[in-house]
Write a protein that holds these residues in place. Structure first.
Motif, PDB file in Angstrom:
ATOM      1  N   GLY A 165       0.827  -1.210   0.000  1.00 27.51           N
ATOM      2  CA  GLY A 165       0.000   0.000   0.000  1.00 27.51           C
ATOM      3  C   GLY A 165       0.855   1.251   0.000  1.00 27.51           C
ATOM      4  O   GLY A 165       0.535   2.240  -0.657  1.00 27.51           O
ATOM      5  N   GLN A 166       1.968   1.211   0.752  1.00 24.64           N
ATOM      6  CA  GLN A 166       2.878   2.358   0.756  1.00 24.64           C
ATOM      7  C   GLN A 166       3.511   2.550  -0.622  1.00 24.64           C
ATOM      8  O   GLN A 166       3.631   3.677  -1.105  1.00 24.64           O
ATOM      9  CB  GLN A 166       3.962   2.169   1.815  1.00 24.64           C
ATOM     10  N   PHE A 167       3.915   1.444  -1.241  1.00 22.17           N
ATOM     11  CA  PHE A 167       4.475   1.528  -2.594  1.00 22.17           C
ATOM     12  C   PHE A 167       3.424   2.109  -3.546  1.00 22.17           C
ATOM     13  O   PHE A 167       3.731   2.998  -4.359  1.00 22.17           O
ATOM     14  CB  PHE A 167       4.911   0.141  -3.072  1.00 22.17           C
ATOM     15  N   ALA A 168       2.175   1.623  -3.425  1.00 20.73           N
ATOM     16  CA  ALA A 168       1.092   2.093  -4.299  1.00 20.73           C
ATOM     17  C   ALA A 168       0.883   3.601  -4.168  1.00 20.73           C
ATOM     18  O   ALA A 168       0.572   4.283  -5.142  1.00 20.73           O
ATOM     19  CB  ALA A 168      -0.206   1.345  -3.978  1.00 20.73           C
ATOM     20  N   SER A 169       1.078   4.139  -2.941  1.00 27.97           N
ATOM     21  CA  SER A 169       0.848   5.577  -2.732  1.00 27.97           C
ATOM     22  C   SER A 169       1.873   6.442  -3.448  1.00 27.97           C
ATOM     23  O   SER A 169       1.663   7.641  -3.641  1.00 27.97           O
ATOM     24  CB  SER A 169       0.827   5.903  -1.233  1.00 27.97           C
ATOM     25  N   LEU A 170       3.011   5.842  -3.840  1.00 26.46           N
ATOM     26  CA  LEU A 170       4.028   6.582  -4.595  1.00 26.46           C
ATOM     27  C   LEU A 170       3.798   6.504  -6.104  1.00 26.46           C
ATOM     28  O   LEU A 170       4.322   7.326  -6.854  1.00 26.46           O
ATOM     29  CB  LEU A 170       5.419   6.024  -4.282  1.00 26.46           C
ATOM     30  N   VAL A 171       3.029   5.495  -6.534  1.00 30.55           N
ATOM     31  CA  VAL A 171       2.874   5.253  -7.967  1.00 30.55           C
ATOM     32  C   VAL A 171       2.289   6.446  -8.723  1.00 30.55           C
ATOM     33  O   VAL A 171       2.841   6.875  -9.740  1.00 30.55           O
ATOM     34  CB  VAL A 171       2.052   3.961  -8.215  1.00 30.55           C
ATOM     35  N   PRO A 172       1.169   7.056  -8.255  1.00 34.04           N
ATOM     36  CA  PRO A 172       0.632   8.196  -9.017  1.00 34.04           C
ATOM     37  C   PRO A 172       1.531   9.427  -9.000  1.00 34.04           C
ATOM     38  O   PRO A 172       1.416  10.291  -9.862  1.00 34.04           O
ATOM     39  CB  PRO A 172      -0.710   8.492  -8.328  1.00 34.04           C
ATOM     40  N   VAL A 173       2.442   9.503  -8.020  1.00 30.75           N
ATOM     41  CA  VAL A 173       3.388  10.619  -7.955  1.00 30.75           C
ATOM     42  C   VAL A 173       4.501  10.430  -8.982  1.00 30.75           C
ATOM     43  O   VAL A 173       4.977  11.398  -9.589  1.00 30.75           O
ATOM     44  CB  VAL A 173       3.991  10.730  -6.533  1.00 30.75           C
ATOM     45  N   LEU A 174       4.895   9.167  -9.204  1.00 30.90           N
ATOM     46  CA  LEU A 174       6.067   8.884 -10.032  1.00 30.90           C
ATOM     47  C   LEU A 174       5.734   8.323 -11.418  1.00 30.90           C
ATOM     48  O   LEU A 174       6.604   8.298 -12.287  1.00 30.90           O
ATOM     49  CB  LEU A 174       6.983   7.893  -9.291  1.00 30.90           C
ATOM     50  N   ILE A 175       4.501   7.867 -11.605  1.00 33.06           N
ATOM     51  CA  ILE A 175       4.106   7.327 -12.910  1.00 33.06           C
ATOM     52  C   ILE A 175       2.918   8.122 -13.439  1.00 33.06           C
ATOM     53  O   ILE A 175       1.843   8.136 -12.828  1.00 33.06           O
ATOM     54  CB  ILE A 175       3.743   5.826 -12.825  1.00 33.06           C
ATOM     55  N   LYS A 176       3.122   8.773 -14.544  1.00 34.85           N
ATOM     56  CA  LYS A 176       2.089   9.626 -15.123  1.00 34.85           C
ATOM     57  C   LYS A 176       0.894   8.778 -15.573  1.00 34.85           C
ATOM     58  O   LYS A 176       1.064   7.706 -16.147  1.00 34.85           O
ATOM     59  CB  LYS A 176       2.670  10.383 -16.323  1.00 34.85           C
ATOM     60  N   GLY A 177      -0.308   9.293 -15.304  1.00 31.42           N
ATOM     61  CA  GLY A 177      -1.512   8.626 -15.781  1.00 31.42           C
ATOM     62  C   GLY A 177      -2.208   7.750 -14.760  1.00 31.42           C
ATOM     63  O   GLY A 177      -3.290   7.233 -15.022  1.00 31.42           O
ATOM     64  N   VAL A 178      -1.617   7.573 -13.565  1.00 36.33           N
ATOM     65  CA  VAL A 178      -2.275   6.818 -12.497  1.00 36.33           C
ATOM     66  C   VAL A 178      -3.035   7.816 -11.628  1.00 36.33           C
ATOM     67  O   VAL A 178      -2.455   8.766 -11.112  1.00 36.33           O
ATOM     68  CB  VAL A 178      -1.256   6.018 -11.653  1.00 36.33           C
ATOM     69  N   ASN A 179      -4.332   7.612 -11.479  1.00 31.38           N
ATOM     70  CA  ASN A 179      -5.191   8.650 -10.893  1.00 31.38           C
ATOM     71  C   ASN A 179      -5.757   8.336  -9.519  1.00 31.38           C
ATOM     72  O   ASN A 179      -6.524   9.137  -8.974  1.00 31.38           O
ATOM     73  CB  ASN A 179      -6.350   8.956 -11.855  1.00 31.38           C
TER      74      ASN A 179
END
Length: 420
Positions: free
Chosen positions: A80-94
């Protein structure tokens, strides 16, 4: 293939991505989501894992008809912590559905790149206060967010909560006109949530009912007038019982905060100074926490569970830090293994680690003490005991075999000492 679908990418950092994915399947089937789970590796850096995540999302969107505006990340605990970084670092994840995990890094939030955050957490989980703090921060940044609470002592919420998280993403997408508004879907979801509020009020959980209404208003205000629900919430806040509960919960939060500061300070000091003499203090603290857990005051009971989880997570974080050093401080490590036997007395792993590391350093007295403690607690796996790393010399001592014979009947070796 004749329509576009939302995508939920599930992350697990411990190599259990198939199991993690399976926990979302039933909810995804009901809500119409495509699921994917890239294989992350805990042996590589965050950057490399993020590259793997980006490649996985690109591959799925190139193979299947995915709605580009409806790509979401999800995970539990470290996932879940990793997932919270995904929209910050990968464009298009909302959006992010984070189960039992607070935001990984509050410093990287940027209101120019907002995302929808749905936190799902048990009130007894040590991340509960952190997620409430995250929600306030996200409110300040104007990020859409909801926190779903659930009871029970399991790490995973029931399917209905996973489904509700997906439903919140869908409602948000309708509110933003990313997909056509489905009035029947909105009304059905609203009535289900209203029933939930009435159920919580009927069982006397007024704090949860009030919190749930706040989340309802954040998601449904774009679809309908919420004045009537707002009036119900205001009336509830004036309720005498509600005020008593709120004060009691706030008092528990304050006490919890101070105790966590103590635990953080003393663990850091004890690890740095190898303060084995302070293990007695830790044992006393666990006794005090157990009093909270077994007590009758509900908010202190929840606090006790959270404190137990917090201290265990703190110890495990320190074990990871010490173990990953280029030169491992084995005295610090054995202290932490001993501490874990106090924090989790029924977890055999840390007795075995203590025995192994102590034997490696020829501290057979310590190894013998933890061997007996291990066997007293019901450990029966003789093969594992006799194949334990670093214990070859320790295993042929008379003391070792005497203790094994006492608890496991037959020892493998019968050592006789020549009196001369």
């Amino acid at each position: 293939m004749d329509k576009a679908w939302p995508l939920l990418v599930v992350f697990d950092t411990k190599g259990n991505e198939e199991k993690a994915l399976s926990m979302f399947m039933l909810a995804a089937e009901r809500e119409g989501y495509v699921l994917a789970a890239p294989k992350l590796l805990d042996s590589i850096s965050l950057t490399k894992n993020m590259v793997i995540a980006g490649q996985a999302i690109h591959k799925v969107t190139s193979l299947l008809p995915i709605q580009n505006s409806r790509i979401y990340a999800a995970g539990q605990d470290s996932g879940g912590q990793f997932a919270s970084l995904v929209p910050v670092l990968i464009k298009g994840v909302n959006g992010v559905m984070s189960i039992e995990a607070s935001l990984a890094n509050r410093e990287v939030l940027n209101n120019k790149y907002s995302f929808h955050f749905v936190g799902i957490v048990n009130k007894e989980n040590f991340n509960y206060p952190f997620i409430l703090t995250d929600a306030k921060l996200l409110d300040n940044y104007k990020f859409p967010n909801q926190v779903l609470l659930y009871d029970g002592d399991g790490n995973w919420p029931s399917v209905s909560y996973i489904q509700k998280g997906m439903q919140l993403f869908t409602l948000d997408a309708m509110g933003r006109n990313w997909i056509p508004k489905d009035s029947a879907y909105v009304e059905k979801a609203y009535q289900e949530d209203l029933d939930k509020v009435n159920q919580l009020k009927s069982i006397g959980d007024l704090l949860w009912a009030e919190q749930y209404m706040t989340e309802m208003m954040s998601i449904y205000s774009v679809f309908k007038n919420m004045d009537s629900l707002r009036s119900v919430q205001k009336e509830l806040r004036r309720n005498k019982d509600f005020k008593v509960m709120k004060r009691a919960e706030n008092a528990a939060f304050l006490k919890e905060s101070m105790l966590k500061e103590d635990y953080n300070y003393y663990m850091e000091e004890d690890v740095y100074t190898h303060n084995f003499n302070n293990l007695g203090w830790w044992k006393h603290q666990m006794g005090e926490i157990d009093k909270f857990v077994s007590g009758t005051k509900i908010f202190e009971k929840q606090m006790g569970h959270r404190l137990k989880g917090y201290v265990n997570a703190l110890a495990e974080d320190n074990i990871h830090l010490v173990s990953s050093d280029e030169v491992v401080d084995e005295d610090a490590l054995v202290f932490l293994y001993m501490l874990k036997t106090i924090l989790e007395p029924d977890n055999y792993e840390f007795y075995l680690k203590t025995i192994s590391l102590s034997a490696k350093n020829d501290d057979f007295g310590t190894s013998l003490f933890y061997l007996e403690e291990l066997l007293k607690n019901g450990f029966k796996d003789k093969e594992k005991l006799y194949s334990l790393e670093n214990t070859a010399l320790f295993r042929i001592t008379p003391e070792f075999n005497k203790v094994v014979s006492k608890y496991l009947k037959d020892a493998r070796y019968d050592i006789k000492l020549d009196e001369n």
